[in-house]
Enzyme design. Structure first.
Site, short mmCIF file in Angstrom:
data_model
loop_
_atom_site.label_atom_id
_atom_site.label_comp_id
_atom_site.label_asym_id
_atom_site.label_seq_id
_atom_site.Cartn_x
_atom_site.Cartn_y
_atom_site.Cartn_z
N ASN A 87 -12.96 29.45 22.45
CA ASN A 87 -14.42 29.44 22.31
C ASN A 87 -14.95 28.10 21.81
OD1 ASN A 87 -13.55 29.66 19.70
ND2 ASN A 87 -14.78 31.45 19.16
N TYR A 109 -6.53 29.60 8.97
CA TYR A 109 -6.87 30.94 9.47
C TYR A 109 -6.27 32.05 8.61
CZ TYR A 109 -9.08 29.16 13.74
OH TYR A 109 -9.93 28.57 14.63
N PHE A 121 -4.28 39.08 16.71
CA PHE A 121 -4.36 37.83 17.48
C PHE A 121 -3.99 36.59 16.66
CE2 PHE A 121 -8.64 38.92 15.94
CZ PHE A 121 -8.98 37.78 15.24
N LYS A 164 -12.18 22.63 19.24
CA LYS A 164 -10.84 23.17 19.47
C LYS A 164 -10.20 22.52 20.71
CE LYS A 164 -12.07 27.64 17.41
NZ LYS A 164 -12.03 29.11 17.58
N HIS A 186 -15.21 25.62 16.09
CA HIS A 186 -15.18 26.40 14.85
C HIS A 186 -16.15 25.77 13.87
CE1 HIS A 186 -13.71 28.33 11.17
NE2 HIS A 186 -13.86 27.13 10.63
N THR A 232 -19.37 34.27 17.97
CA THR A 232 -17.93 33.99 18.16
C THR A 232 -17.46 34.37 19.56
OG1 THR A 232 -17.56 34.39 15.82
CG2 THR A 232 -15.63 34.51 17.24
N ARG A 292 -21.35 27.76 22.55
CA ARG A 292 -20.47 28.76 23.20
C ARG A 292 -21.19 29.44 24.38
NH1 ARG A 292 -18.72 30.88 17.32
NH2 ARG A 292 -16.83 29.63 16.99
N ARG A 309 -23.83 27.30 12.65
CA ARG A 309 -23.41 28.59 13.23
C ARG A 309 -24.39 29.03 14.32
NH1 ARG A 309 -18.59 30.90 11.73
NH2 ARG A 309 -19.51 32.97 11.84
P1 CMP Z 1 -13.17 30.86 14.78
O1 CMP Z 1 -14.60 30.68 14.41
O2 CMP Z 1 -12.35 29.63 14.92
O3 CMP Z 1 -12.47 31.82 13.70
C1 CMP Z 1 -11.53 32.80 14.01
C2 CMP Z 1 -11.18 32.79 15.45
O4 CMP Z 1 -10.45 33.90 15.89
C3 CMP Z 1 -12.46 32.86 16.26
O5 CMP Z 1 -13.12 31.63 16.18
C4 CMP Z 1 -11.95 33.24 17.63
O6 CMP Z 1 -11.66 32.11 18.45
C5 CMP Z 1 -10.65 33.95 17.28
N1 CMP Z 1 -10.68 35.35 17.70
C6 CMP Z 1 -11.51 36.30 17.25
N2 CMP Z 1 -11.23 37.47 17.88
C7 CMP Z 1 -10.20 37.23 18.74
C8 CMP Z 1 -9.49 38.02 19.65
N3 CMP Z 1 -9.76 39.32 19.80
N4 CMP Z 1 -8.49 37.44 20.36
C9 CMP Z 1 -8.21 36.12 20.20
N5 CMP Z 1 -8.87 35.31 19.33
C10 CMP Z 1 -9.86 35.87 18.62
#
Ligand code: CMP
Length: 143
Positions: A112, A49, A57, A9, A115, A91, A102, A85
Site C-alpha cells: 500500500n 511492526y 500477516f 515502502k 506508512h 490502510t 493510496r 494520515r
Molecule cells: P502500515 O501502515 O505500514 O502498518 C501495518 C501494515 O500492515 C499496513 O500498513 C498494511 O500494509 C499491513 N496489513 C494490514 N492488513 C494486512 C493484511 N490483511 N495482509 C497483509 N498486510 C496487511
C-alpha cells in the site's frame, strides 16, 4: 511543532513514486527534516511492526518491507501526524478515497505504498527507531 515518520515502502520506491510523494508533502506546507533511501534489516522491521507481531500477516509484512529499499522520512509541521494520515488514505486501498496517495496508486493492503505514524507516541517511537539525532535537521525557512 509535530513530527511524523513517513516511509515509502518497496512498492512505492520501485514504482518511482518517491518524488511525487515528497512533492505532495512539500506542497501541503510541511518541512522535510530527515530522509534516506535504505535497505531495512529484519531486526528493524520486526521492531517497527511489533504491535502486529501476533497477526497472521506479520511474516509477510516483515519480508515485504525488507525485500528491497524503502525511503524513510521525517516531516515536520502543524498537525502533521493526522494530516499525513489523511493524505495517505485508508490502510486498505479499496477504502482509500481518490486523491489520496493510496487511493491514487495502490490496490493491495500489503503493498500500500506508504506508512505514516498513527499517533504522537508512535511518531516518537518510530523516529527514534529509524533516525539518529544527527540525521535530523530543520530548515529554517527565511525565504
Ligand atoms: P502500515 O501502515 O505500514 O502498518 C501495518 C501494515 O500492515 C499496513 O500498513 C498494511 O500494509 C499491513 N496489513 C494490514 N492488513 C494486512 C493484511 N490483511 N495482509 C497483509 N498486510 C496487511
Amino acid at each position: 511543532m509535530e513530527r511524523s515518520f513517513i516511509m515509502v515502502k518497496p512498492d512505492g520506491v520501485q514504482r518511482g513514486l518517491v518524488g511525487d510523494i515528497i512533492n505532495r508533502f512539500e506542497k501541503k506546507g510541511f518541512t522535510l527534516v530527515g530522509a534516506k533511501l535504505m535497505q531495512v534489516s529484519k531486526e528493524r522491521a520486526e521492531k517497527h511492526y511489533e504491535e502486529h507481531k501476533e497477526r497472521p500477516f506479520f511474516g509477510e509484512l516483515v519480508s515485504f518491507i525488507t525485500s528491497s529499499p524503502v525511503f524513510a522520512m521525517v516531516w515536520e509541521g502543524e498537525h502533521v501526524i493526522s494530516t499525513a494520515r489523511a493524505m495517505m488514505g485508508k490502510t486498505n486501498p479499496i477504502d482509500a478515497a481518490p486523491g489520496t496517495i493510496r487511493g491514487d496508486y495502490a490496490v493491495s493492503v500489503g503493498m500500500n505504498i506508504i506508512h505514516g505514524s498513527d499517533s504522537e507516541e508512535s511518531a516518537a517511537r518510530e523516529i527514534a527507531l529509524w533516525f539518529s539525532n544527527e540525521e535530523l535537521t530543520s530548515l529554517d525557512k527565511t525565504i
